[in-house]
Structures are given as structure tokens and as C-alpha cells.
Design an enzyme around this catalytic site. Structure first.
Site: not given
Ligand code: MN
Length: 423
Positions: A141, A150
Site C-alpha cells: 500500500h 509522488r
């Protein structure tokens, strides 16, 4: 072995083969009926056992159990009695419902007062939750979300493999299965725009998590030794941590989640004790690089618990959209608790620590819509023909959890959450 866990035990209560609640489970919850005030109970098959009335009939006489805890509206008082008493209660119930024991089996009057069909009761919050902490303990996860929020080379941050990352959440909005949740509104910044706008979340998500309830308090300054950490855990529930991804994405820097998370998290009504889950302990993922000594623990500290998520559009059948397992967690519960208290942070009875979304290694085992539909780029097909990138209004999210070996299935029941249009 814990007596109540004996796989050979049989009960005089009717239990289906695929029930989550065989006599070896003996979970704890709080229920009420039209006539009865909220009170502690256990469940065998589809039968709810009223512990207060069981005590009133004298079935806990000649035990060490202070039965006044069975007239309370939360389990905190019972939990405070300590692990030896939790065990004694489970063992006594196991004995009382044994197929060969006539004590209650043959007392028709007592049975009429003590036993209720599950569909005739309302389940309530089992504990008064003090503090709530949400960990981030699934590597898959963390990696998946990191890649989306990101850059892939910056997906898992440098601290992640050295400590169980977490944030302190809000307990006021932790509610019981069956509670409907309104779609939240908030600040959302669309990528192309310079400034945020205000509106309903367009990316309402769930997080498939398990949570433990603490069962023993510590004083400020006290540190829980990892080898003893299990003694501080009463049991587990399923935890649906609802999340608004667009709100979260804009607000989370630098202090972490806030309004994208605290508009509702939902738990299953029956707390399954760590004792009942003992037979399902299993190895966790290898931890590299080597972790600091205060986080090191030997033996099997993960749990082989199957996790399932279903999505049900209004007036349609549900579709299974995820199949994961609690064993995938990189950081186990003793590590979470040892880390939580290593600075002297005190814990109280009835605190809730959630695991963080539990995603497995394959796309079918991802534990959130964000990952399953990969940020909306791979919409999920439901059996009614519709597709989802996130959760729609009037959709119902259903989570189930159960452990199963060759002999016994120990389950948690389910967490059901319907999403209502924004208020
Ligand atoms: Mn979460």
C-alpha cells in the site's frame, strides 16, 4: 492450548458449517433490543448470548468474574479485568455451551431470557474508544500510494522500513457497522489550477484495515517491551477507514491526514480476541534492512486472516472487488505497540490502533479503490455492468474477514457502510 479454542468442541447451539462464529470463537460485543438496555454479549452461530442475564441467572457463580461489568454499555470495564478474566469468561462460556452440558441447555426458562436471534437485536459500539492511531504498515500500500502521490523513485520514504509510520486520528467519528456516512466536502485543488476550490469529494474511497483494541493501560513514561506487547491487546475488529483522496492530497503536507480521513471510519461489531486467533498465527514478510533492537521479535507475529471487500450499488447485487490477507502486513501488531510507546506515550484500555490499508502483492488484493482502479486509470467493472473509479453516492461497501484452517473458521462478520449524498 487455550481450552476454549479446542477444535473438537461441539455446542448445543445450532451453527452453520460456514459460520464465522463457531463455539471456538466467543467474541465480545454490545447489543440492545426493544426491551433490553445496551449490554455485553457473545455470539455463537446466529445466537446472541446476553451476558448480563446469564450472570443474573447465576451462571458465573463460583468464578472469579466481577459480573457487574456485564451491566455496562461498553466493554471497557470487562476488558479492564485483565487477560486471565477474559480467558476465564471464554472458557466458562465454552463449557456452558458444550453439547454435553445440561446446565443451560435444559433450562428452557433461562434460555428464553438469555438467547436472542441475531436478526432481533441491534449491535452497538463495543468499546468507548479513547485514542485512535492509524498505522501505515502494508508495504504494498505504501509503495502504491507513494507511486501515485509522488514519483516512483520516491515512493517509499527512507524511514518506512525502519519504523511503523502512523498518525493520530480522531475517535469521535469511529462508528459501528450499519452507520451511513455522508459524502464529505472540503478544499480540493485540481492539478492544473493554482488555487483550491470548495466542494464535494470526487474521490471517495475506503481503506481495508484491521484494528486492535488495547486491553491494558500503561503509565506516562512507561515503555511496552515488544516481547510482552501481546498482553496489551484485547482483540481485533475489521476497520473501514473512509478517505477522500482529493481532500487528502491537498492537505496532507507536512503534518499528515486530517479532514480527508476524519469524517467516518467504521468497525465490525464483534471483537475477536487475540486468544481465539492464536491458531492462525503465521510468519510475516522478511524485514530488511535490519531493524533496531526494540522492534525485534521472534516467532510468528502475523495472522492469516482473509479479507474481502464488496461494493453494492443501490438495488443491485454486490460485486467482490478485493481479496487480501492480514498476513501481508510488513509491521506486526507487537511492533506497532512497542514503537507507539517507546517514547513513553501512555495507552489506555479501549484505544484503537488500525493497521493501515492492507494491500497484497497482486492487483486483486489491493485494499483501496485508489489502488484497485489505479487513480482512476483502470475503472473497476461491477457485475451490474457499471464501472467505478471511486465510491458513488448510495453505494454500500461491505468488508468481511475470517481465518480458516482445516478444522475451524473464526470470523469477524462484516462491516457494512452506505455512502449518502453530501448534506
Ligand atoms: Mn487508514
Amino acid at each position: 492450548m487455550i481450552e476454549a479454542n479446542n477444535p473438537n468442541l461441539k455446542t448445543w447451539i445450532e451453527v452453520d458449517d460456514d459460520s464465522d462464529f463457531p463455539v471456538q470463537n466467543i467474541p465480545f460485543g454490545i447489543f440492545k433490543t426493544k426491551k433490553l438496555t445496551p449490554r455485553p454479549a457473545t455470539r455463537i452461530g446466529n445466537t446472541v448470548v446476553d451476558l448480563q442475564t446469564l450472570a443474573d441467572f447465576g451462571y458465573f457463580n463460583h468464578t472469579n468474574i466481577d459480573t457487574s461489568v456485564f451491566s455496562k454499555q461498553f466493554l471497557n470495564g470487562f476488558i479492564a479485568l485483565g487477560k486471565p478474566i477474559w480467558r476465564e469468561v471464554r472458557n466458562r462460556l465454552s463449557e456452558l455451551f458444550n453439547i454435553d452440558n445440561p446446565e443451560l441447555r435444559d433450562n428452557i426458562k433461562a434460555k428464553q431470557s438469555i438467547l436472542h436471534r441475531i436478526n432481533k437485536v441491534e449491535m452497538l459500539m463495543p468499546v468507548k474508544i479513547g485514542d485512535y492511531t492509524d498505522f501505515y504498515s502494508s508495504y504494498e500500500h505504501a509503495k502504491n500510494v507513494g507511486m501515485m502521490f509522488r514519483k516512483p523513485d520516491n515512493a517509499v520514504l527512507p524511514n518506512w522500513r525502519h519504523l511503523p509510520v502512523a498518525y493520530h486520528g480522531r475517535s469521535s467519528s469511529i462508528v459501528i457497522s450499519g452507520t451511513n456516512i455522508y459524502r464529505p466536502k472540503g478544499q480540493i485543488k485540481v492539478e492544473e489550477n493554482v488555487f483550491p476550490e470548495f466542494g464535494e469529494t470526487k474521490s471517495l474511497d475506503f481503506e481495508l484495515e484491521m484494528a486492535f483494541i488495547t486491553g491494558k493501560k500503561t503509565e506516562l513514561g512507561e515503555v511496552i517491551n515488544i516481547q510482552k506487547a501481546e498482553d496489551y491487546i484485547f482483540g481485533l475488529v475489521i476497520f473501514n477507514d473512509l478517505s477522500a483522496r482529493d481532500i487528502q492530497k491537498w492537505e496532507y503536507v507536512p503534518l499528515g491526514p486530517f479532514l480527508g480521513k476524519n469524517f467516518g471510519s467504521v468497525i465490525s461489531p464483534w471483537i475477536v480476541t487475540l486468544d481465539a486467533l492464536e491458531p492462525y498465527k503465521t510468519e510475516g514478510p522478511a524485514q530488511n534492512p535490519k531493524i533496531l533492537p526494540y522492534l525485534q521479535i521472534d516467532g510468528n507475529n502475523n495472522y492469516d486472516i482473509n479479507l474481502e471487500v464488496y461494493l453494492q450499488p443501490e438495488d443491485e447485487k454486490e460485486s467482490q472487488i478485493s481479496a487480501s490477507n492480514m498476513k501481508y502486513l510488513y509491521w506486526n501488531m507487537p511492533q506497532q505497540l512497542a514503537h507507539h510507546t517507546v517514547n513513553g506515550c501512555n495507552i489506555n484500555i479501549g484505544d484503537l490502533c488500525a493497521s493501515g490499508t492492507i494491500s497484497g502483492p497482486t492487483p486483486e488484493s489491493y485494499g483501496s479503490m485508489l489502488e484497485l482502479a489505479w487513480k482512476g486509470t483502470k475503472p473497476i467493472q461491477l457485475t451490474d455492468g457499471s464501472v467505478r473509479k471511486f465510491v458513488n453516492d448510495n453505494d454500500t461497501i461491505i468488508m468481511k474477514a475470517y481465518a480458516k484452517n482445516k478444522k475451524i473458521r473464526i470470523g469477524f462478520g462484516e462491516v457494512v457502510t452506505k455512502i449518502l449524498p453530501a448534506k
